[in-house]
Design a protein around this motif. Sequence first.
Motif, PDB file in Angstrom:
ATOM      1  N   VAL A 292      39.825  32.286   8.646  1.00  0.00           N
ATOM      2  CA  VAL A 292      38.462  32.538   8.191  1.00  0.00           C
ATOM      3  C   VAL A 292      38.262  32.080   6.744  1.00  0.00           C
ATOM      4  O   VAL A 292      37.250  31.471   6.410  1.00  0.00           O
ATOM      5  CB  VAL A 292      38.115  34.041   8.349  1.00  0.00           C
ATOM      6  N   MET A 293      39.258  32.350   5.899  1.00  0.00           N
ATOM      7  CA  MET A 293      39.136  31.921   4.508  1.00  0.00           C
ATOM      8  C   MET A 293      39.117  30.397   4.406  1.00  0.00           C
ATOM      9  O   MET A 293      38.420  29.807   3.592  1.00  0.00           O
ATOM     10  CB  MET A 293      40.281  32.484   3.655  1.00  0.00           C
TER      11      MET A 293
ATOM     12  N   LEU B 275      38.099  28.347   6.831  1.00  0.00           N
ATOM     13  CA  LEU B 275      36.834  27.905   7.415  1.00  0.00           C
ATOM     14  C   LEU B 275      35.690  28.064   6.422  1.00  0.00           C
ATOM     15  O   LEU B 275      34.825  27.193   6.281  1.00  0.00           O
ATOM     16  CB  LEU B 275      36.547  28.736   8.670  1.00  0.00           C
ATOM     17  N   ARG B 276      35.716  29.169   5.701  1.00  0.00           N
ATOM     18  CA  ARG B 276      34.667  29.440   4.715  1.00  0.00           C
ATOM     19  C   ARG B 276      34.611  28.315   3.680  1.00  0.00           C
ATOM     20  O   ARG B 276      33.548  27.810   3.336  1.00  0.00           O
ATOM     21  CB  ARG B 276      34.947  30.778   4.046  1.00  0.00           C
TER      22      ARG B 276
ATOM     23  N   LYS C  80      33.119  25.221   5.247  1.00  0.00           N
ATOM     24  CA  LYS C  80      31.676  25.344   5.464  1.00  0.00           C
ATOM     25  C   LYS C  80      30.920  25.193   4.160  1.00  0.00           C
ATOM     26  O   LYS C  80      29.912  24.514   4.094  1.00  0.00           O
ATOM     27  CB  LYS C  80      31.355  26.720   6.068  1.00  0.00           C
ATOM     28  N   LYS C  81      31.430  25.861   3.134  1.00  0.00           N
ATOM     29  CA  LYS C  81      30.733  25.816   1.847  1.00  0.00           C
ATOM     30  C   LYS C  81      30.699  24.402   1.288  1.00  0.00           C
ATOM     31  O   LYS C  81      29.692  23.963   0.746  1.00  0.00           O
ATOM     32  CB  LYS C  81      31.408  26.768   0.846  1.00  0.00           C
TER      33      LYS C  81
ATOM     34  N   ARG D  90      28.308  22.206   3.270  1.00  0.00           N
ATOM     35  CA  ARG D  90      26.902  22.530   3.061  1.00  0.00           C
ATOM     36  C   ARG D  90      26.371  22.042   1.724  1.00  0.00           C
ATOM     37  O   ARG D  90      25.163  21.994   1.528  1.00  0.00           O
ATOM     38  CB  ARG D  90      26.700  24.040   3.182  1.00  0.00           C
TER      39      ARG D  90
ATOM     40  N   PHE E 186      31.594  38.368  -4.126  1.00  0.00           N
ATOM     41  CA  PHE E 186      32.269  38.266  -2.829  1.00  0.00           C
ATOM     42  C   PHE E 186      33.773  38.521  -2.940  1.00  0.00           C
ATOM     43  O   PHE E 186      34.414  38.969  -1.987  1.00  0.00           O
ATOM     44  CB  PHE E 186      32.019  36.894  -2.196  1.00  0.00           C
TER      45      PHE E 186
END
Lengths: 268, 248
Positions: free
Chosen positions: B6-7, B9-10, B13-14, B17, B84
């Motif tokens: 997840v870390m 992937l984050r 994604k960031k 984007r 976060f």
Amino acid sequence: MATESPAISVENLVKKFGNFTAVDNISFTVPRGKKFVFLGPNGAGKTTTIKILTTLLHPTSGNIKVDLYDPVTEQQLARKSFGIVFQDPSLDDDLTAYENMDFHGAFYDVPKKLRKERIEYLLNLVDLWERKDDFVKTFSGGMKRRLEVARGLIHHPKILFLDEPILGLDPQTRNHLWDYVRELNQKEGMTVFFTTHYMEEADKNSDIIAIIDHGKIIVEGTSQEIKEKAKAETLEEAFLKLTGHSIRKEAGTAQDQLRAMAKLWGRR
Amino acid sequence: MEAVYVMWLRQLKKTWRSKARIIGSLGQPLLFLLALGFGLGAVFEKAGQGNYVNFLVPGIIAMSILFTAMFAGIEIIWDRQFGFLKETLVAPIPRWKIMLGRTLGGATTSSIQGIIVLLIALLIGFRPVSLLGALLSMAFIFLIAFMFTAFGTAIASRMTDMQAFPLVMNFIIMPIFFLSGSLFPLTEAPAGIKAVSMANPLTYGIDGLRGTLSGASHFPILLDFSVIISGAILLGLLGSYLFSKIEV
Ligand SMILES: Nc1ncnc2c1ncn2[C@@H]1O[C@H](COP(=O)(O)OP(=O)(O)OP(=O)(O)O)[C@@H](O)[C@H]1O
Ligand SMILES: [Mg+2]
């Protein structure tokens, strides 16, 4: 027996920031399954205490246990036992509402199917389901707060910390959230530790109240007991009698502001 | 293990984007390639050092990885500022796993950046010596990326505000870049510069890239590889230690 031990116990906790004592030798316990509210004027030391209990800060001295574990030496085990909604923002603005929720579920090992169900339920509860695929940076302050609280409820922890959870929320959302928290408290025996500045809300949703001021706990007991002790009709009256009417000139907060300014403008 | 994923992937994604950032961070390597490649090429060749583009391309690939990886690591300061970070720090996951996920994420995006620069270099006429070499260079690209993301993480774990950015930029990234044999061969450099460069792990990363892509390295490739993988592991350990000590 393990189930008899308190959910949270704090003995002689002290936290200093340099020369400033933010938490000054406090002790209290929160029995399992109870709803405990921490009241106190701005800068009293509520958030600092919560940060220590949740492993974000190290105490200067004192003994603490969260669900049997010491947040200083057994961080991992302590972290497994609680969930927290922070007073300050903690969302990732560049992710969508759904991603924020989903990642939280992954961090807390909530099985995929259950995770989906709960996310849908909670996003509906705080009225954000329609906006689930929008980036958090496009949300209003209140919407972010709603998402923040909803996220904290995905994994049904044994102990839930809520640091001013309802700040800035409309009455409808407030009621929905409290209903849900109360339900978890009753059905799953979840212990709740929260702070608020709304006295009515505190009175209505807690079993035990502690009032902290200048880092010291000045009174602890049921709402009834505190009102009797202060010879007051309402909790608000009791609170004001016990902590005084004046707005405290707080060294800490002024310093904080200066520090924030210094950070922004720097010594260039 | 889902937390690591997840870390990771984050991070992806960031980055994906913020396309402006991807494009923006290609500007610098492109400028260096064109200006230096064409500007200094003739001088370099006259001095009998061979084809400058072949020499320069591995250095510029490494440069773009260095910058993006360090910034990916330093991004923790951002997460601290916007809050976060707290969410990840109270999660019941060993902090080294969070750090690993982040670092793998930053390493992946900066590797991709390095590969894009390689592709651009192909457009302006650079040719790797062999397909095998090009494949082997990927290992160096990833290790350089991992090492400097971890280094950025280690630094950012001890810093609390944005002021750190220009400091890190001028006193860490720039010296690492210029004292690594990225733009000029160390063989001709004064002893002082040479000594500092020999202690700089990026020197070996770039040398490894030169060996695999251009077919001419200063050190044996195996030495380059050993240094760079040790650097990646050591900085990874240091980063996860410092990350685990963060208080907010
Ligand atoms: N990192 C820090 N460094 C220095 N002082 C701090 C730090 N964090 C908190 N303080 C100080 O400690 C005191 C207690 O702060 P804390 O955030 O616990 O108050 P609080 O009871 O949560 O108040 P509020 O109701 O405003 O949220 C304040 O005076 C604050 O300025
Ligand atoms: Mg607070």
